[in-house]
Design a protein around this motif. Structure first.
Motif, PDB file in Angstrom:
ATOM      1  N   SER A 195      -3.869  77.361   7.551  1.00  0.00           N
ATOM      2  CA  SER A 195      -4.048  78.335   6.461  1.00  0.00           C
ATOM      3  C   SER A 195      -4.500  77.693   5.162  1.00  0.00           C
ATOM      4  N   PHE A 196      -5.342  78.446   4.429  1.00  0.00           N
ATOM      5  CA  PHE A 196      -5.680  78.031   3.067  1.00  0.00           C
ATOM      6  C   PHE A 196      -4.504  78.407   2.179  1.00  0.00           C
ATOM      7  N   TYR A 197      -4.087  77.473   1.332  1.00  0.00           N
ATOM      8  CA  TYR A 197      -2.997  77.771   0.398  1.00  0.00           C
ATOM      9  C   TYR A 197      -3.134  76.855  -0.803  1.00  0.00           C
ATOM     10  N   GLN A 198      -2.879  77.373  -1.985  1.00  0.00           N
ATOM     11  CA  GLN A 198      -2.964  76.553  -3.201  1.00  0.00           C
ATOM     12  C   GLN A 198      -2.063  75.333  -3.050  1.00  0.00           C
ATOM     13  N   ILE A 199      -2.579  74.138  -3.435  1.00  0.00           N
ATOM     14  CA  ILE A 199      -1.800  72.928  -3.147  1.00  0.00           C
ATOM     15  C   ILE A 199      -0.777  72.575  -4.226  1.00  0.00           C
ATOM     16  N   LEU A 207      -1.403  80.008 -12.949  1.00  0.00           N
ATOM     17  CA  LEU A 207      -2.791  80.499 -12.837  1.00  0.00           C
ATOM     18  C   LEU A 207      -2.805  81.997 -12.534  1.00  0.00           C
ATOM     19  N   TYR A 208      -2.013  82.405 -11.527  1.00  0.00           N
ATOM     20  CA  TYR A 208      -1.988  83.816 -11.140  1.00  0.00           C
ATOM     21  C   TYR A 208      -1.421  84.672 -12.269  1.00  0.00           C
ATOM     22  N   SER A 209      -0.400  84.151 -12.987  1.00  0.00           N
ATOM     23  CA  SER A 209       0.173  84.919 -14.103  1.00  0.00           C
ATOM     24  C   SER A 209      -0.880  85.150 -15.175  1.00  0.00           C
ATOM     25  N   ALA A 226     -12.103  89.591  -4.767  1.00  0.00           N
ATOM     26  CA  ALA A 226     -13.179  88.987  -3.969  1.00  0.00           C
ATOM     27  C   ALA A 226     -12.908  87.505  -3.745  1.00  0.00           C
ATOM     28  N   TYR A 227     -13.274  86.997  -2.570  1.00  0.00           N
ATOM     29  CA  TYR A 227     -12.964  85.619  -2.155  1.00  0.00           C
ATOM     30  C   TYR A 227     -11.436  85.462  -2.135  1.00  0.00           C
ATOM     31  N   CYS A 228     -10.749  86.378  -1.427  1.00  0.00           N
ATOM     32  CA  CYS A 228      -9.291  86.509  -1.591  1.00  0.00           C
ATOM     33  C   CYS A 228      -8.484  85.528  -0.767  1.00  0.00           C
ATOM     34  N   GLY A 229      -9.104  84.731   0.112  1.00  0.00           N
ATOM     35  CA  GLY A 229      -8.312  83.803   0.923  1.00  0.00           C
ATOM     36  C   GLY A 229      -7.279  84.561   1.735  1.00  0.00           C
ATOM     37  N   THR A 230      -6.013  84.164   1.621  1.00  0.00           N
ATOM     38  CA  THR A 230      -4.962  84.822   2.395  1.00  0.00           C
ATOM     39  C   THR A 230      -4.306  85.955   1.591  1.00  0.00           C
ATOM     40  N   GLY A 246      -9.063  93.342  -0.784  1.00  0.00           N
ATOM     41  CA  GLY A 246      -9.452  91.933  -0.729  1.00  0.00           C
ATOM     42  C   GLY A 246     -10.692  91.784   0.132  1.00  0.00           C
ATOM     43  N   VAL A 247     -11.552  90.841  -0.217  1.00  0.00           N
ATOM     44  CA  VAL A 247     -12.737  90.555   0.596  1.00  0.00           C
ATOM     45  C   VAL A 247     -12.768  89.057   0.870  1.00  0.00           C
ATOM     46  N   GLU A 248     -12.898  88.710   2.151  1.00  0.00           N
ATOM     47  CA  GLU A 248     -12.829  87.301   2.531  1.00  0.00           C
ATOM     48  C   GLU A 248     -13.678  87.098   3.788  1.00  0.00           C
ATOM     49  N   LEU A 249     -14.405  85.970   3.820  1.00  0.00           N
ATOM     50  CA  LEU A 249     -15.324  85.693   4.922  1.00  0.00           C
ATOM     51  C   LEU A 249     -14.640  85.025   6.116  1.00  0.00           C
ATOM     52  N   ASN A 250     -13.642  84.189   5.838  1.00  0.00           N
ATOM     53  CA  ASN A 250     -13.023  83.403   6.895  1.00  0.00           C
ATOM     54  C   ASN A 250     -12.043  84.256   7.728  1.00  0.00           C
ATOM     55  N   ALA A 251     -12.321  84.375   9.040  1.00  0.00           N
ATOM     56  CA  ALA A 251     -11.544  85.290   9.892  1.00  0.00           C
ATOM     57  C   ALA A 251     -10.065  84.908   9.941  1.00  0.00           C
ATOM     58  N   LYS A 273     -12.937  91.802   6.148  1.00  0.00           N
ATOM     59  CA  LYS A 273     -13.643  90.557   6.482  1.00  0.00           C
ATOM     60  C   LYS A 273     -15.130  90.763   6.225  1.00  0.00           C
ATOM     61  N   ALA A 274     -15.639  90.135   5.187  1.00  0.00           N
ATOM     62  CA  ALA A 274     -17.068  90.292   4.844  1.00  0.00           C
ATOM     63  C   ALA A 274     -17.507  89.191   3.907  1.00  0.00           C
ATOM     64  N   ASP A 275     -18.803  88.987   3.858  1.00  0.00           N
ATOM     65  CA  ASP A 275     -19.375  88.131   2.826  1.00  0.00           C
ATOM     66  C   ASP A 275     -19.245  88.904   1.506  1.00  0.00           C
ATOM     67  N   ASP A 295     -12.641  84.737  -7.105  1.00  0.00           N
ATOM     68  CA  ASP A 295     -12.135  83.357  -7.052  1.00  0.00           C
ATOM     69  C   ASP A 295     -12.965  82.599  -6.018  1.00  0.00           C
ATOM     70  N   PRO A 296     -14.259  82.398  -6.337  1.00  0.00           N
ATOM     71  CA  PRO A 296     -15.147  81.807  -5.333  1.00  0.00           C
ATOM     72  C   PRO A 296     -14.918  80.300  -5.154  1.00  0.00           C
ATOM     73  N   PRO A 297     -15.474  79.718  -4.081  1.00  0.00           N
ATOM     74  CA  PRO A 297     -15.399  78.266  -3.924  1.00  0.00           C
ATOM     75  C   PRO A 297     -16.213  77.549  -4.999  1.00  0.00           C
ATOM     76  N   ARG A 298     -16.259  76.228  -4.932  1.00  0.00           N
ATOM     77  CA  ARG A 298     -16.879  75.427  -6.004  1.00  0.00           C
ATOM     78  C   ARG A 298     -18.317  75.828  -6.320  1.00  0.00           C
TER      79      ARG A 298
HETATM   80  N1  SAH Z   1      -8.136  83.554  -3.981  1.00  0.00           N
HETATM   81  C1  SAH Z   1      -7.595  82.699  -2.960  1.00  0.00           C
HETATM   82  C2  SAH Z   1      -8.627  81.788  -2.263  1.00  0.00           C
HETATM   83  C3  SAH Z   1      -9.672  81.137  -3.110  1.00  0.00           C
HETATM   84  S1  SAH Z   1     -10.602  79.877  -2.284  1.00  0.00           S
HETATM   85  C4  SAH Z   1      -6.418  81.907  -3.473  1.00  0.00           C
HETATM   86  O1  SAH Z   1      -6.113  81.901  -4.669  1.00  0.00           O
HETATM   87  O2  SAH Z   1      -5.712  81.296  -2.664  1.00  0.00           O
HETATM   88  C5  SAH Z   1     -12.128  80.673  -2.000  1.00  0.00           C
HETATM   89  C6  SAH Z   1     -12.137  81.559  -0.779  1.00  0.00           C
HETATM   90  O3  SAH Z   1     -13.451  82.116  -0.661  1.00  0.00           O
HETATM   91  C7  SAH Z   1     -11.875  80.855   0.557  1.00  0.00           C
HETATM   92  O4  SAH Z   1     -10.830  81.523   1.217  1.00  0.00           O
HETATM   93  C8  SAH Z   1     -13.193  81.011   1.338  1.00  0.00           C
HETATM   94  O5  SAH Z   1     -13.014  81.196   2.741  1.00  0.00           O
HETATM   95  C9  SAH Z   1     -13.763  82.272   0.720  1.00  0.00           C
HETATM   96  N2  SAH Z   1     -15.234  82.422   0.818  1.00  0.00           N
HETATM   97  C10 SAH Z   1     -16.178  81.449   0.768  1.00  0.00           C
HETATM   98  N3  SAH Z   1     -17.400  81.988   0.816  1.00  0.00           N
HETATM   99  C11 SAH Z   1     -17.240  83.341   0.889  1.00  0.00           C
HETATM  100  C12 SAH Z   1     -18.133  84.439   0.933  1.00  0.00           C
HETATM  101  N4  SAH Z   1     -19.471  84.247   0.924  1.00  0.00           N
HETATM  102  N5  SAH Z   1     -17.634  85.685   0.985  1.00  0.00           N
HETATM  103  C13 SAH Z   1     -16.278  85.891   0.981  1.00  0.00           C
HETATM  104  N6  SAH Z   1     -15.378  84.883   0.933  1.00  0.00           N
HETATM  105  C14 SAH Z   1     -15.839  83.625   0.887  1.00  0.00           C
END
Ligand code: SAH
Length: 368
Positions: A195-199, A207-209, A226-230, A246-251, A273-275, A295-298
């Motif tokens: 699982s993805f989880y904040q480290i 951050l969430y607050s 958007a980009y909601c992870g878990t 929530g919208v998240e790509l990773n199944a 589950k969607a882009d 909360d997109p990736p880098r």
């Molecule tokens: N908001 C969450 C996760 C953030 S990490 C948290 O705070 O824990 C970014 C997330 O974006 C990851 O889960 C990754 O799988 C997802 N992601 C990456 N590309 C994506 C896309 N094109 N569409 C939807 N989600 C995407």
């Protein structure tokens, strides 16, 4: 505990970097939210296992090589997890356990992954093995648990891959439920090996607050996460608003999000589950969401996402970013669509590294 001069300097440098990148793009940058404990915050600890001078060793790879630095990186790692790794190595040495050899693809113990739930004290140990045959498995588990009663679950993962992926496709839970449960802002979250989880749990709560504060939610708001992870941000917001999508790509993350929704009885949250960009394009009708959190990736988000988001016309957008460079790029595009960043706040989620997280609040020009 007062902050050390080194850590204060690190915070000041991170602040300055964010301020200079966001100059002219954000009306005001708040002081950075630092950590009260900049060491040993990592709740996910990974060690590669190898042999040196006839002894089993574990640690991190020297950058750019596959040479193991014993105990490397441990000043940032959860101390209980580091202690478990040390004891696994001691047991492996005592019982002459076979160690995986990257060149031959033969041998057993390959990596150790430990996840800790600092809110509940639970610990998951994942033994990554290069082979299914694990002679002495039962005794190994018994010895490890007797030394570390804090371990609540052990998973064996088989990884015969030749790439750098830490985990292989096959896992077997050999002790406990196969996952741990952590708490964030009073909500419960399951964490499995993958699982993805904040480290950094404590900083994640801050951050969430801040994201919740910026969203200034009311009971009827429809929130898009958007980009909601878990589903962590949306679930933490769910008591303060009408509904969350929530919208998240990773199944796997989507299925973990479903589990987390049920665990928290968060019946006003759903995850699709969607882009994220495709979802925005398909739902770009005005007024569909009152608040958009992203909360997109880098790499940041896409120009199409930003265009479609402006069409939906939320009154607030909360952008959570782990890369101030792409945040600056995206804020310019939001500005072109009429959304101005009114506030931003850096949060130090990753002390001892160059990374810094930034939350920012965008509002439509007509409301500013
Ligand atoms: N908001 C969450 C996760 C953030 S990490 C948290 O705070 O824990 C970014 C997330 O974006 C990851 O889960 C990754 O799988 C997802 N992601 C990456 N590309 C994506 C896309 N094109 N569409 C939807 N989600 C995407």
């Amino acid at each position: 505990m007062p902050r050390s001069a080194d850590y204060q300097r690190e915070l000041a440098d991170k602040s300055k970097r964010v301020e200079s990148l966001l100059e002219g793009l954000v009306s005001s940058v708040e002081p950075i939210i630092g950590s009260d404990n900049p060491y040993h915050y990592r709740n996910k600890v990974h060690a590669a296992v190898g042999v040196s001078k006839g002894r089993v060793i574990a640690g991190t790879y020297e950058p750019g090589t596959h040479r193991i630095i014993e105990g490397g990186g441990s000043e940032l790692e959860n101390e209980a997890a580091s202690a478990v790794i040390k004891d696994i190595v001691a047991i492996a040495n005592k019982y002459h356990m076979s160690v995986y050899n990257e060149k031959t693809g033969q041998g057993l113990l390959r990596r150790i992954l430990i996840r800790t739930a600092d809110g509940t004290g639970q610990m998951l140990v994942v033994l990554v093995l290069g082979d299914y045959m694990f002679p002495g498995k039962k005794n190994f588990i018994k010895t490890l648990i007797s030394k570390h009663p804090g371990i609540t679950s052990i998973v064996i993962n088989i990884n015969k891959r030749t790439d750098s992926m830490i985990l292989g496709d096959k896992s077997e839970t050999v002790y406990g439920p196969g996952y741990i449960t952590d708490t964030l802002l009073g909500k419960k979250f399951s964490i499995s090996a993958e699982s993805f989880y904040q480290i950094n749990r404590i900083q994640a709560e801050k951050l969430y607050s801040k994201a919740i504060e910026y969203a200034s939610l009311n009971r009827t708001d429809r929130v898009l996460d958007a980009y909601c992870g878990t589903g962590t941000i949306g679930i933490c917001m769910s008591d303060h608003c009408g509904s969350v999508t929530g919208v998240e790509l990773n199944a796997k993350a989507v299925s973990d999000a479903g589990h987390n929704i049920r665990k928290n009885n968060a019946s006003n949250v759903k995850v699709v589950k969607a882009d994220a960009t495709e979802y925005m394009n398909d739902n770009a009708s005005e007024g569909k969401f009152d608040v958009v959190v992203l909360d997109p990736p880098r790499e940041g988000t896409t120009p199409e996402f930003i265009k479609a988001c402006a069409k939906i016309s939320p009154s607030r957008i909360v952008y959570v970013s782990c890369n101030p460079e792409t945040l600056a790029r995206d804020l310019k595009l939001f500005d072109g669509e009429g959304y101005k960043a009114v506030k931003a706040c850096p949060v130090d989620m990753f002390s001892g590294t160059e990374h810094v997280e930034v939350v920012s609040l965008l509002q439509h020009m007509i409301f500013v």
